[in-house]
Each structure stands twice: as structure tokens, then as C-alpha cells.
Design a protein around this motif. Structure first.
Motif, PDB file in Angstrom:
ATOM      1  N   ASN A 321       0.791  -1.229   0.000  1.00 38.23           N
ATOM      2  CA  ASN A 321       0.000   0.000   0.000  1.00 38.23           C
ATOM      3  C   ASN A 321       0.824   1.280   0.000  1.00 38.23           C
ATOM      4  N   ILE A 322       2.074   1.194   0.431  1.00 37.58           N
ATOM      5  CA  ILE A 322       2.900   2.390   0.530  1.00 37.58           C
ATOM      6  C   ILE A 322       3.846   2.534  -0.655  1.00 37.58           C
ATOM      7  N   ARG A 323       4.135   1.460  -1.362  1.00 37.86           N
ATOM      8  CA  ARG A 323       5.063   1.558  -2.494  1.00 37.86           C
ATOM      9  C   ARG A 323       4.618   2.602  -3.523  1.00 37.86           C
ATOM     10  N   PRO A 324       3.329   2.695  -3.895  1.00 35.89           N
ATOM     11  CA  PRO A 324       2.936   3.756  -4.839  1.00 35.89           C
ATOM     12  C   PRO A 324       3.225   5.160  -4.309  1.00 35.89           C
ATOM     13  N   ILE A 325       3.158   5.335  -2.988  1.00 35.44           N
ATOM     14  CA  ILE A 325       3.436   6.648  -2.397  1.00 35.44           C
ATOM     15  C   ILE A 325       4.920   6.969  -2.500  1.00 35.44           C
ATOM     16  N   THR A 326       5.774   5.991  -2.167  1.00 40.10           N
ATOM     17  CA  THR A 326       7.218   6.249  -2.243  1.00 40.10           C
ATOM     18  C   THR A 326       7.658   6.452  -3.694  1.00 40.10           C
ATOM     19  N   ASP A 327       7.009   5.771  -4.633  1.00 38.03           N
ATOM     20  CA  ASP A 327       7.345   5.988  -6.044  1.00 38.03           C
ATOM     21  C   ASP A 327       6.978   7.409  -6.476  1.00 38.03           C
ATOM     22  N   ALA A 328       5.827   7.919  -6.006  1.00 33.53           N
ATOM     23  CA  ALA A 328       5.426   9.284  -6.349  1.00 33.53           C
ATOM     24  C   ALA A 328       6.358  10.305  -5.690  1.00 33.53           C
ATOM     25  N   LYS A 399      -4.918   7.243  -1.600  1.00 34.92           N
ATOM     26  CA  LYS A 399      -5.242   5.849  -1.901  1.00 34.92           C
ATOM     27  C   LYS A 399      -4.524   4.890  -0.953  1.00 34.92           C
ATOM     28  N   GLY A 400      -3.240   5.143  -0.735  1.00 37.78           N
ATOM     29  CA  GLY A 400      -2.497   4.278   0.169  1.00 37.78           C
ATOM     30  C   GLY A 400      -3.041   4.337   1.585  1.00 37.78           C
ATOM     31  N   GLY A 401      -3.431   5.532   2.016  1.00 34.24           N
ATOM     32  CA  GLY A 401      -4.011   5.673   3.347  1.00 34.24           C
ATOM     33  C   GLY A 401      -5.315   4.913   3.490  1.00 34.24           C
ATOM     34  N   ILE A 402      -6.146   4.971   2.447  1.00 26.12           N
ATOM     35  CA  ILE A 402      -7.412   4.232   2.467  1.00 26.12           C
ATOM     36  C   ILE A 402      -7.156   2.736   2.581  1.00 26.12           C
ATOM     37  N   ASP A 403      -6.239   2.233   1.762  1.00 23.92           N
ATOM     38  CA  ASP A 403      -5.979   0.792   1.747  1.00 23.92           C
ATOM     39  C   ASP A 403      -5.335   0.323   3.049  1.00 23.92           C
ATOM     40  N   LEU A 404      -4.379   1.105   3.555  1.00 23.09           N
ATOM     41  CA  LEU A 404      -3.727   0.716   4.802  1.00 23.09           C
ATOM     42  C   LEU A 404      -4.710   0.750   5.965  1.00 23.09           C
ATOM     43  N   TYR A 405      -5.617   1.707   5.935  1.00 21.93           N
ATOM     44  CA  TYR A 405      -6.643   1.796   6.978  1.00 21.93           C
ATOM     45  C   TYR A 405      -7.540   0.562   6.961  1.00 21.93           C
ATOM     46  N   GLN A 406      -7.872   0.093   5.763  1.00 19.95           N
ATOM     47  CA  GLN A 406      -8.703  -1.105   5.666  1.00 19.95           C
ATOM     48  C   GLN A 406      -7.986  -2.327   6.233  1.00 19.95           C
TER      49      GLN A 406
END
Length: 456
Positions: A321-328, A399-406
Motif C-alpha cells: 500500500n505504501i510503495r505507490p506513495i514512495t514511487d510518487a 489511496k495508500g491511506g485508504i488501503d492501509l486503513y482497511q
């Protein structure tokens, strides 16, 4: 005259694709008559199919919009706040309509499908008269009836009380549904506003800062950023005088600064590994803080199972869930897009908080992030490209926050609900009477009521 014949005289709305028919609620006299009308107009072999149920949700949503009861006005205000000075009234209205249209096309069938599965208690692939009667009456009769419907839906074994397993399964599914809806909203915002926001923000910056009107921003024209950095560093130097919370935050910052300095040049994989390492270290700090009575007034033994469940969930959910954030984030720092973030680029933002990095060096590092050509000036195209990178980072975080929260909720729901039942129901299953009491308090006061056992 039979009910079906009498309904034909009402101002109904029909979906041509499915044959679903929605009578106007105001013509039905009340919830029970409306429920009867809906069923009579839409049943096939004694039940309303999933296809027609979803179509009815669309019709009801469209009816609410046509009568001014839909979300259009709220979305329009939200768009105006979001767009700020970058959108005129006509464009804001068009954008709001587009968002609501997409919500109708994407969210309504999803929610309707989830509700259908929720209501179809016997899994007959159709909703019978009793099931649709209960649902529509609940929707039109206020929160008390809705709470009763929720209780019935959660009470899978029908014994009149709720177990830990029943409640955790229900809340986990509810959070998953909310997460899917949140993703739809984020995607709509991203696709609708990215270009407009980038163009608008860049245009405003150039209007304000391009003193010589040459369509470029040089370091002299952006000198106020350096002034701001000097003030920030002065405030950070005083942070050790602000007490324990500030000490903890500054300790985390210093640890991250040191790790970035020592990381050298990094590719995307190494960049992610660096953040994963820091993430685990920060989790340990948070766990340590949670057990400190000076920082958290709740006895740690009461929240320890929840903290440990949350820790494991966050660890397991970090990578996907965090990899897309670090890529951005990597794309923001990689100004020349060569696939490698040099250490000087890595420190461009972290250096802001580093007392060993001068305001001048911090300013130069931040300027270089936007000046992708490296010629000492920022063009309009470079400004727009950088703002789009920031936008993508913000979307990735959402998006990552939503997925990690789930992931977090799915892992800790059972632990938390067991604790909740221990505190509010003496470890027994939750009765209907106690459920109604808590539900009303939750509706009136918010989630604080669920934390009451922790504070005792």
C-alpha cells in the motif's frame, strides 16, 4: 382495483433497460405504502432481482437530485473550496455535475449491490416482500428503525444478541465498502482536477512572482522562500524548549535526517527500503509512546492488545500500500528523471529540518527539484510538471491511506470489539437493548462513546 392497477396512475419513473419502476414517495402516503408499491411494481416470481434493485437505487438517486435533495449543492461547495481561485462559477458547476454523475454511475451500483447482499438474508438471489419492506421502512422512518435493521443484519445466527465474531465481520465488511467508495471519489477528483489545478496554481505563481515578465522564475524572484526557510529553522532550534511531545517529534526527525544522509544515491527500490526501515522505527517509537503514562493517560494494559494488533497490521500492509506513495515521492525528488535520486536530491526536503543545512542550501535544493533543466530558472512547463508530481503524490497518499486503513481495521476489529464488549457488556454478547442504547449515543456523540471503557 388491484394495487398494481392503482400504481399505474401515479407519476412513476421507469428504467428502460431493466423495467424497474420507482413510484414517487410523496404519492404513496407513507413508508409502508411506498414499500408495498415498490415491491408490487418490481417483483418477479415473488422477489425483486439484484438487477432491478440496483436500477431502483439509480432512479431514487436521480429523483433526489432532480428535487434538490441530492448531493449536488454540497459537492458544488466542496469543488469551490477545492478549486479556490482557479475555477469560475460555470466551471465549478460543470465539475460538480461531473463528479455527481460519476458517483451515480460508479458508487450507486456498488452500494446498492452491497445493500442487496445485506438484505438478501436467505441468499435466494432476490429480495422478498418482508426484506424490502424492512429496508425501505428503515430508510424513511428515522435512525431507530435503521438501527434495528443493522442489528438484524449483524445477528447472523438470529439469537437476539451479537457476538464478537458477528460484530467484527460486519464492521470489517462495512469498512471495506467505505474504502471502495472512497477510492471512487479519489479517482474522480484526480481525473477531473489534475490538469486544472496544475495550470491554475502554476499560472497564479507566475503572475505573483514573475517580476520581469519573461515567463521564467529565477532565484531572485523566489527569494521569499529562503526567508521562510530561515524562520522555520529558527523555530526548529527552539523546539527542545517545548516539552516531551516536541522532543519525540524532533527525535524522529533527526533519526530520519541521519538515515537519509547516510543512504547515498538511491534507486526506487532502495528508496522504498529506506522508508520501510524508517516506518518500522517510527512504529516502535509510537508503541513506546503508547506505553508511557505521561504521554497517554489510558493504562497501557487496556490498549496493549489493540496496539499490538495494529502494529502487525501496519507492518503487513506497508509494502503493497505504501510503495505507490514512495514511487510518487521519488518522482518529485528525481528532478532530471534519470531514475536515480542523488543524495543531494534526497536531502532537498529533509534538509529543511536539518540544523546543519543552511537556509541557502535548503533553498537551492528545493529550487533544483522544480528546475529540471538545471539552468537556474523555472519555466511554466517545469512549474506545471512539478505541480502535477505533487498532485500525484497527494493522490497516492490518499489511496495508500485508504488501503492501509482497511488492512488495519480488518486486523484489529475483533480485538477491539472483544475489548468493547468486555467494557460495555461485561464480556457477554451484546443484547438488542444495549445495542440500541450505544447506537443512539454513537449517532449523537460520535466514536468517543466507544472509547469510554478505555478511560475508566
Amino acid at each position: 382495483m388491484c394495487i398494481r392497477d392503482s400504481l399505474n396512475t401515479m407519476p412513476n419513473t421507469t428504467d428502460p433497460n431493466t423495467g424497474a419502476v420507482l413510484p414517487h414517495p410523496e404519492e404513496c402516503g407513507g413508508p409502508e405504502e411506498f414499500a408495498k408499491s415498490v415491491f408490487e411494481l418490481n417483483e418477479q416470481d415473488g422477489a425483486v432481482s439484484r438487477e432491478r434493485f440496483v436500477a431502483l437505487a439509480h432512479l431514487l438517486f436521480d429523483l433526489a437530485r432532480s428535487e434538490g435533495s441530492g448531493p449536488d449543492n454540497d459537492v458544488k461547495h466542496m469543488v469551490r473550496d477545492f478549486a479556490g481561485p482557479f475555477g469560475d462559477s460555470e466551471k465549478i458547476m460543470e465539475a460538480a455535475k461531473e463528479i455527481v454523475d460519476k458517483v451515480s454511475a460508479e458508487v450507486v451500483p456498488f452500494v446498492a449491490g452491497e445493500v442487496f447482499e445485506w438484505m438478501d438474508r436467505d441468499s435466494s438471489k432476490g429480495i422478498c416482500k418482508d426484506e424490502i419492506d424492512m429496508a425501505i421502512t428503515a430508510c424513511m422512518s428515522g435512525p431507530e428503525a435503521a438501527f434495528g435493521m443493522v442489528f438484524s443484519a449483524v445477528d447472523k445466527d438470529g439469537n437476539g444478541s451479537l457476538s464478537t465474531e458477528e460484530m467484527s465481520d460486519y464492521f470489517t465488511n462495512l469498512i471495506k465498502m467505505a474504502g471502495k467508495c472512497a477510492h471512487v471519489v479519489v479517482n474522480v477528483f484526480a481525473s477531473t482536477f489534475k490538469d486544472d489545478i496544475a495550470d491554475g496554481v502554476s499560472g497564479e505563481l507566475f503572475r505573483e512572482l514573475d517580476a520581469n515578465g519573461d515567463d521564467f522564475l529565477d532565484k531572485e524572484e523566489t527569494h521569499m522562500m529562503k526567508d521562510g526557510l530561515e524562520m522555520l529553522k529558527q523555530q526548529l532550534a527552539m523546539a527542545d524548549q517545548m516539552g516531551p511531545p516536541a522532543d519525540m517529534i524532533m527525535g524522529v526527525l533527526q533519526r530520519e535526517i541521519k538515515a537519509c544522509k547516510e543512504a547515498g544515491d538511491v534507486c526506487p527500490d532502495k528508496f522504498f527500503a529506506l522508508f520501510e526501515k524508517l516506518f518500522y522505527q517510527n512504529l516502535a517509537t509510537i508503541k513506546e509512546t503508547a506505553s508511557n503514562p505521561e504521554m497517554v493517560p489510558i493504562p497501557y494494559e487496556k490498549i496493549q492488545p489493540f496496539v499490538e494488533s495494529a502494529e502487525e497490521a501496519l507492518k503487513s500492509g506497508f509494502a503493497p500500500n505504501i510503495r505507490p506513495i514512495t514511487d510518487a515521492y521519488f518522482a518529485i525528488l528525481d528532478a532530471n528523471s534519470d531514475g536515480i535520486v542523488q543524495n543531494s536530491e534526497l536531502m532537498a526536503l529533509m534538509g529543511i529540518f536539518d540544523q546543519d543545512t543552511s537556509p541557502e542550501d535548503s533553498f537551492n535544493g528545493m529550487f533544483a527539484m522544480v528546475d529540471s533543466a538545471g539552468n537556474g530558472k523555472i519555466s511554466k512547463d517545469e512549474g506545471i510538471a512539478f505541480i502535477k508530481k505533487l498532485f500525484d503524490f497527494g493522490v497516492g497518499c490518499a489511496k495508500g491511506g485508504i488501503d492501509l486503513y482497511q488492512v488495519l481495521i480488518a486486523a484489529v476489529a475483533k480485538t477491539f470489539i472483544k475489548f468493547f464488549l468486555d467494557g460495555l457488556a461485561d464480556g457477554e454478547e451484546l443484547t438488542k437493548e444495549k445495542f440500541d442504547e450505544i447506537a443512539v449515543a454513537f449517532a449523537e456523540n460520535g466514536p468517543e462513546v466507544l472509547l469510554a471503557p478505555m478511560l475508566e
